[in-house]
Design an enzyme around this catalytic site. Structure first.
Site, mmCIF file in Angstrom:
data_model
loop_
_atom_site.group_PDB
_atom_site.id
_atom_site.type_symbol
_atom_site.label_atom_id
_atom_site.label_comp_id
_atom_site.label_asym_id
_atom_site.label_seq_id
_atom_site.Cartn_x
_atom_site.Cartn_y
_atom_site.Cartn_z
ATOM 1 N N HIS A 1 -2.821 0.105 -3.809
ATOM 2 C CA HIS A 1 -3.757 0.557 -2.777
ATOM 3 C C HIS A 1 -4.234 1.962 -3.117
ATOM 4 O O HIS A 1 -5.387 2.172 -3.434
ATOM 5 C CB HIS A 1 -3.125 0.499 -1.377
ATOM 6 C CG HIS A 1 -4.081 0.845 -0.270
ATOM 7 N ND1 HIS A 1 -4.355 2.141 0.107
ATOM 8 C CD2 HIS A 1 -4.805 0.061 0.550
ATOM 9 C CE1 HIS A 1 -5.224 2.152 1.094
ATOM 10 N NE2 HIS A 1 -5.514 0.892 1.387
ATOM 11 N N ASP B 1 -8.007 0.766 -3.172
ATOM 12 C CA ASP B 1 -8.969 0.908 -2.091
ATOM 13 C C ASP B 1 -9.594 2.294 -2.205
ATOM 14 O O ASP B 1 -8.900 3.306 -2.055
ATOM 15 C CB ASP B 1 -8.265 0.742 -0.742
ATOM 16 C CG ASP B 1 -9.243 0.607 0.419
ATOM 17 O OD1 ASP B 1 -10.422 0.981 0.260
ATOM 18 O OD2 ASP B 1 -8.827 0.130 1.490
ATOM 19 N N LYS C 1 -9.067 -8.827 7.884
ATOM 20 C CA LYS C 1 -8.314 -7.735 8.524
ATOM 21 C C LYS C 1 -7.921 -8.194 9.920
ATOM 22 O O LYS C 1 -8.696 -8.103 10.860
ATOM 23 C CB LYS C 1 -9.164 -6.477 8.559
ATOM 24 C CG LYS C 1 -8.389 -5.182 8.622
ATOM 25 C CD LYS C 1 -9.331 -4.004 8.523
ATOM 26 C CE LYS C 1 -8.604 -2.685 8.374
ATOM 27 N NZ LYS C 1 -8.110 -2.467 6.998
ATOM 28 N N GLN D 1 -11.122 -9.270 2.464
ATOM 29 C CA GLN D 1 -9.985 -8.897 3.299
ATOM 30 C C GLN D 1 -10.226 -9.419 4.716
ATOM 31 O O GLN D 1 -11.197 -9.035 5.379
ATOM 32 C CB GLN D 1 -9.723 -7.392 3.389
ATOM 33 C CG GLN D 1 -8.492 -7.176 4.279
ATOM 34 C CD GLN D 1 -8.079 -5.749 4.530
ATOM 35 O OE1 GLN D 1 -7.161 -5.536 5.316
ATOM 36 N NE2 GLN D 1 -8.688 -4.785 3.892
ATOM 37 N N GLN E 1 0.838 -1.198 0.000
ATOM 38 C CA GLN E 1 0.000 0.000 0.000
ATOM 39 C C GLN E 1 0.874 1.250 0.000
ATOM 40 O O GLN E 1 1.937 1.289 0.613
ATOM 41 C CB GLN E 1 -0.951 -0.002 1.188
ATOM 42 C CG GLN E 1 -0.321 -0.162 2.550
ATOM 43 C CD GLN E 1 -1.371 -0.229 3.648
ATOM 44 O OE1 GLN E 1 -2.541 0.075 3.442
ATOM 45 N NE2 GLN E 1 -0.952 -0.627 4.831
ATOM 46 N N ASP F 1 -14.101 -4.953 2.706
ATOM 47 C CA ASP F 1 -13.363 -4.605 3.917
ATOM 48 C C ASP F 1 -14.359 -4.132 4.964
ATOM 49 O O ASP F 1 -14.732 -4.877 5.869
ATOM 50 C CB ASP F 1 -12.320 -3.529 3.593
ATOM 51 C CG ASP F 1 -11.480 -3.132 4.810
ATOM 52 O OD1 ASP F 1 -11.710 -3.684 5.902
ATOM 53 O OD2 ASP F 1 -10.595 -2.271 4.685
ATOM 54 N N GLU G 1 -11.458 -2.278 -3.915
ATOM 55 C CA GLU G 1 -11.788 -2.542 -2.512
ATOM 56 C C GLU G 1 -12.721 -1.461 -1.968
ATOM 57 O O GLU G 1 -12.525 -0.279 -2.214
ATOM 58 C CB GLU G 1 -10.506 -2.600 -1.681
ATOM 59 C CG GLU G 1 -10.745 -2.944 -0.221
ATOM 60 C CD GLU G 1 -9.463 -3.189 0.544
ATOM 61 O OE1 GLU G 1 -9.529 -3.249 1.793
ATOM 62 O OE2 GLU G 1 -8.384 -3.321 -0.089
#
Length: 426
Positions: free
Chosen positions: A193, A235, A328, A326, A171, A304, A270
């Site tokens: 990202h 994202d 996380k 994801q 990212q 996410d 994302e």
């Protein structure tokens, strides 16, 4: 019992905690700061240095193994636990968790985690505690069995030893262009990202974002080594929905338009939108996924927000409400649940991405690598921090060291088998 003492050491995370609601509401950066009043409960400023709490297990041979309790960058957003408070976490750990740790068999990983993470006052322990303590317990089991953490996970879940390298995703943070160049020069598997977390970065009708996607693809061709062909992963922090409206068809139309601009790349999007609840997220993401699949698009949806715990992941996977989930890690809690989440995604033929947060530490990142490789996730996040170089080296080197150990074990086992075969033949 193998654990004879517990140590706690306050520390720092690798990045900062950010109030996502305040940033979405229009807070703008002044240098590295976000001036203004926070919105999310628990925040006293919009951006604050990340903290951590290390838990050390002193074993009977005086070895101390560690794990790190941490929160995520956007704490308190999308159904996540509230902001990490070191003093509060330390107090709860000392009162509740420490006595449990002193009373478990650390050589039995799953059983130890189950006993330590029982509810307290009819509630689940804070997920940061589960995350950090499960790392320490995994390291303890690995030490006691004289195996890698990955081998412990494989043994506990009855999995074959891993043979496939897990692709690494980096990212960029806000230093997008410089960090994209770093990623390309280092031939990162999945990038960049982009941190598209504000209207300014997304642009009117998404045009700023579209131009950035074009630039990343062009830059990859321009300076990448011959044959280098990464997955492009962006994202957008819900900004497709915020800018285009929360209607699955229009959101899918926009995503397809972006994908058509970079037809030679797999495109991961994302968090295209936040529909306000887990159930609404599942229903609408499933519609977007279906539209993209029916069109044969090269775009994939990554979930996410609103998909935090193992139960959330199960619901998304069973509903096919994402192409890639994801996982996380600090939001899932125990690394046991991270492993279960990967396996659950595989059962439902949904991609498993072991992610986490830039606010984590070197220890939590290394433990995540071991679980990712053991369960053969589809990709894993380079963490912690936002600088690319440090995170990529921590995660990449941990994976390489792990395979060096596993390959040595395989070679030795094959040599023993060969000697045994020759001996029997004689």
């Amino acid at each position: 019992m193998q654990i004879k003492d517990i140590l706690l050491a306050p520390g720092s995370g690798a990045f900062f905690y950010d109030d996502q609601a305040a940033i979405r509401a229009g807070a703008t950066q002044d240098g590295f700061m976000y001036p203004g009043e926070p919105i999310t409960p628990g925040f006293t400023s919009i951006r604050a240095p990340a903290s951590s709490l290390s838990v050390g297990l002193a074993l009977t041979d005086d070895t101390v193994v560690w794990g790190d309790m941490v929160g995520v960058q956007y704490s308190g957003a999308g159904g996540r636990d509230s902001l990490f408070e070191t003093a509060q976490i330390s107090d709860l750990t000392s009162r509740v968790v420490v006595p449990r740790l002193l009373d478990v068999d650390a050589s039995c990983y799953l059983d130890a985690c189950a006993k330590v993470f029982q509810p307290f006052e009819h509630k689940r322990l804070p997920l940061a505690i589960e995350y950090g303590v499960s790392q320490a317990l995994l390291r303890a089991a690995a030490h006691l069995h004289r195996r890698t953490m990955a081998e412990v996970v494989c043994s506990e879940f009855d999995l074959p030893l891993p043979t496939r390298r897990v692709p690494i995703y980096c990212q960029s943070g806000d230093a997008r262009e410089i960090n994209v160049d770093k990623m390309i020069l280092k031939a990162v598997d999945v990038l960049p990202h982009g941190l598209i977390n504000s209207r300014q970065k997304f642009g009117a009708d998404g045009q700023t974002f579209v131009e950035f996607v074009k630039w990343v693809a062009a830059r990859t061709r321009q300076i990448g080594r011959p044959g280098y062909h990464p997955v492009l992963h962006f994202d957008v922090y819900g900004w497709i929905g915020l800018e285009m409206g929360l209607e699955p068809q229009s959101m899918a139309d926009f995503i397809c338009t972006v994908a058509d601009i970079v037809p030679d790349f797999t495109l991961n999007i994302e968090s295209p939108g936040d529909f306000g609840s887990t159930q609404a997220q599942i229903e609408n993401y499933a519609k977007i996924v279906s539209i993209l699949d029916n069109r044969g698009s090269n775009a994939r949806i990554v979930v996410d927000e609103r998909c935090n715990t193992l139960e959330d992941i199960r619901l998304f996977a069973e509903a096919k409400a994402a192409h890639l989930v994801q996982i996380k890690t600090p939001d899932v809690g125990s690394l046991v649940d991270t492993a279960r989440a990967v396996l659950l995604c595989k059962e439902n033929e949904v991609g498993a991405y072991v992610g986490g947060s830039c606010t984590e530490t070197d220890l939590s990142a290394q433990a995540s690598v071991q679980v990712s490789v053991a369960t053969q996730a589809d990709m894993m996040l380079a963490k912690p921090g936002m600088g690319v170089d440090e995170a990529f080296s921590i995660v990449g080197n941990e994976q390489n060291r792990l395979f060096a150990v596993l390959n040595r074990r395989r070679a030795r086992a094959e040599n023993v088998w060969m000697r045994s075969t020759v001996s029997h033949a004689e």
